[in-house]
Scaffold this motif. Structure first.
Motif, PDB file in Angstrom:
ATOM      1  N   LEU A 162      56.489  24.677  95.606  1.00  0.00           N
ATOM      2  CA  LEU A 162      55.695  24.520  94.386  1.00  0.00           C
ATOM      3  C   LEU A 162      54.325  23.916  94.700  1.00  0.00           C
ATOM      4  CD1 LEU A 162      58.325  23.218  91.779  1.00  0.00           C
ATOM      5  CD2 LEU A 162      57.074  25.388  91.697  1.00  0.00           C
ATOM      6  N   ALA A 163      54.307  22.932  95.594  1.00  0.00           N
ATOM      7  CA  ALA A 163      53.038  22.302  95.978  1.00  0.00           C
ATOM      8  C   ALA A 163      52.107  23.317  96.639  1.00  0.00           C
ATOM      9  CB  ALA A 163      53.304  21.128  96.920  1.00  0.00           C
ATOM     10  N   ARG A 164      52.671  24.184  97.493  1.00  0.00           N
ATOM     11  CA  ARG A 164      51.848  25.209  98.152  1.00  0.00           C
ATOM     12  C   ARG A 164      51.310  26.220  97.131  1.00  0.00           C
ATOM     13  NH1 ARG A 164      51.450  26.526 103.278  1.00  0.00           N
ATOM     14  NH2 ARG A 164      51.551  28.752 102.773  1.00  0.00           N
ATOM     15  N   LEU A 165      52.150  26.590  96.181  1.00  0.00           N
ATOM     16  CA  LEU A 165      51.699  27.527  95.148  1.00  0.00           C
ATOM     17  C   LEU A 165      50.554  26.928  94.339  1.00  0.00           C
ATOM     18  CD1 LEU A 165      55.105  28.939  93.844  1.00  0.00           C
ATOM     19  CD2 LEU A 165      53.372  30.184  95.140  1.00  0.00           C
ATOM     20  N   LYS A 166      50.705  25.674  93.949  1.00  0.00           N
ATOM     21  CA  LYS A 166      49.648  25.016  93.168  1.00  0.00           C
ATOM     22  C   LYS A 166      48.362  24.890  93.996  1.00  0.00           C
ATOM     23  CE  LYS A 166      52.324  24.117  89.588  1.00  0.00           C
ATOM     24  NZ  LYS A 166      52.919  22.785  89.360  1.00  0.00           N
ATOM     25  N   LYS A 167      48.524  24.653  95.282  1.00  0.00           N
ATOM     26  CA  LYS A 167      47.366  24.461  96.168  1.00  0.00           C
ATOM     27  C   LYS A 167      46.582  25.757  96.362  1.00  0.00           C
ATOM     28  CE  LYS A 167      46.272  23.108 100.954  1.00  0.00           C
ATOM     29  NZ  LYS A 167      46.853  22.646 102.239  1.00  0.00           N
ATOM     30  N   HIS A 168      47.296  26.877  96.526  1.00  0.00           N
ATOM     31  CA  HIS A 168      46.620  28.131  96.895  1.00  0.00           C
ATOM     32  C   HIS A 168      46.454  29.129  95.754  1.00  0.00           C
ATOM     33  CE1 HIS A 168      46.743  26.951 101.089  1.00  0.00           C
ATOM     34  NE2 HIS A 168      48.046  26.752 101.015  1.00  0.00           N
ATOM     35  N   ASN A 169      47.094  28.866  94.604  1.00  0.00           N
ATOM     36  CA  ASN A 169      47.073  29.869  93.543  1.00  0.00           C
ATOM     37  C   ASN A 169      45.681  30.126  92.976  1.00  0.00           C
ATOM     38  OD1 ASN A 169      48.745  31.693  91.934  1.00  0.00           O
ATOM     39  ND2 ASN A 169      48.056  30.471  90.191  1.00  0.00           N
ATOM     40  N   GLY A 170      44.840  29.107  92.965  1.00  0.00           N
ATOM     41  CA  GLY A 170      43.485  29.297  92.457  1.00  0.00           C
ATOM     42  C   GLY A 170      42.701  30.322  93.242  1.00  0.00           C
ATOM     43  N   LYS A 171      43.042  30.461  94.520  1.00  0.00           N
ATOM     44  CA  LYS A 171      42.330  31.402  95.380  1.00  0.00           C
ATOM     45  C   LYS A 171      42.985  32.778  95.417  1.00  0.00           C
ATOM     46  CE  LYS A 171      40.507  31.835 100.089  1.00  0.00           C
ATOM     47  NZ  LYS A 171      40.372  31.170 101.422  1.00  0.00           N
ATOM     48  N   ILE A 172      44.325  32.806  95.508  1.00  0.00           N
ATOM     49  CA  ILE A 172      44.994  34.104  95.675  1.00  0.00           C
ATOM     50  C   ILE A 172      45.649  34.614  94.390  1.00  0.00           C
ATOM     51  CG2 ILE A 172      45.408  33.706  98.115  1.00  0.00           C
ATOM     52  CD1 ILE A 172      48.237  32.925  97.517  1.00  0.00           C
ATOM     53  N   ASN A 173      45.704  33.769  93.334  1.00  0.00           N
ATOM     54  CA  ASN A 173      46.178  34.192  92.018  1.00  0.00           C
ATOM     55  C   ASN A 173      47.507  34.943  92.100  1.00  0.00           C
ATOM     56  OD1 ASN A 173      45.978  34.398  89.227  1.00  0.00           O
ATOM     57  ND2 ASN A 173      44.969  36.392  89.315  1.00  0.00           N
ATOM     58  N   CYS A 174      48.503  34.304  92.704  1.00  0.00           N
ATOM     59  CA  CYS A 174      49.782  34.978  92.936  1.00  0.00           C
ATOM     60  C   CYS A 174      50.855  34.599  91.923  1.00  0.00           C
ATOM     61  CB  CYS A 174      50.293  34.683  94.348  1.00  0.00           C
ATOM     62  SG  CYS A 174      50.592  32.941  94.657  1.00  0.00           S
TER      63      CYS A 174
END
Length: 214
Positions: free
Chosen positions: A153-165
């Protein structure tokens, strides 16, 4: 839909990749081909382009001629295939080809056990580990489902702004299920390699109480 109408539709659709499906060119070409009773020729293509108010180089015309005639040959070949009425519709995919022999006897399910699987100092190193290795960590309680879930979950929150997954984060549901899995595993009720494994679903999957966003 008869074969002539279907062929015309496919012929015009073949111009979509060239960005010409909304021009007059495909319709003019089809009319010329019907009149001549032959495949598309270079002369037909030049005349039709002029009538449609379009200009192309000889190289562009050559590529168009090659591509369109190739598509026509493919359509004619498909239409020539005879499919008997007793042929079942393709409701499912089967990898079994003609002549292939398959052993259909029931066999017990055996999962391989990865060797030398140890908990890393930094749990984020687990992000791209295979499921079999993560399952071994969960089974031996070297890592908890809660820890894995928090990390992902932490990784998703960290990278979602860039890769919108991710469209919908289900943190509360994920954490409650992770806690339940940890309790079951700790009580000796391990259910298999996916027990306690964090996962995500494409947003076409309907989950009760949450939006199906497509």
């Amino acid at each position: 839909m008869n074969e002539v109408t279907e062929s015309r539709r496919r012929f015009i659709a073949s111009f979509a990749a060239m960005g010409l499906s909304t021009t007059l060119l495909p319709g003019i070409l089809w009319a010329k081909m019907e009149q001549a009773g032959t495949p598309l020729t270079s002369a037909m293509l030049k005349d039709a382009a002029a009538l449609a108010g379009l200009e192309f180089s000889d190289a562009e015309l050559g590529e168009m001629l090659k591509g369109v005639n190739q598509n026509l040959q493919r359509y004619e070949a498909m239409q020539a295939i005879h499919i008997p009425n007793d042929t079942a519709p393709p409701f499912y995919f089967s990898p079994i080809t003609a002549g292939m022999k398959v052993d259909r006897s029931a066999q017990p399910l055996r999962f391989s056990t990865p060797k030398d699987v140890k908990r890393p100092a930094d749990l984020e190193q687990l992000a791209f580990w295979p499921v079999a290795a993560l399952a071994q960590l969960l089974k031996t309680r070297a890592v908890t489902s809660v820890e894995l879930t928090q990390m992902y979950l932490a990784r998703l929150k960290k990278h979602n702004g860039k890769i919108n997954c991710v469209v919908s984060f289900l943190d509360d549901l994920a954490m409650s299920q992770a806690k339940q899995a940890d309790a079951e595993i700790a009580a000796g009720h391990y259910k298999g390699p996916l027990h306690g494994m964090p996962w995500g679903a494409k947003d076409i999957i309907a989950v009760k109480g949450y939006k199906t966003t497509w």
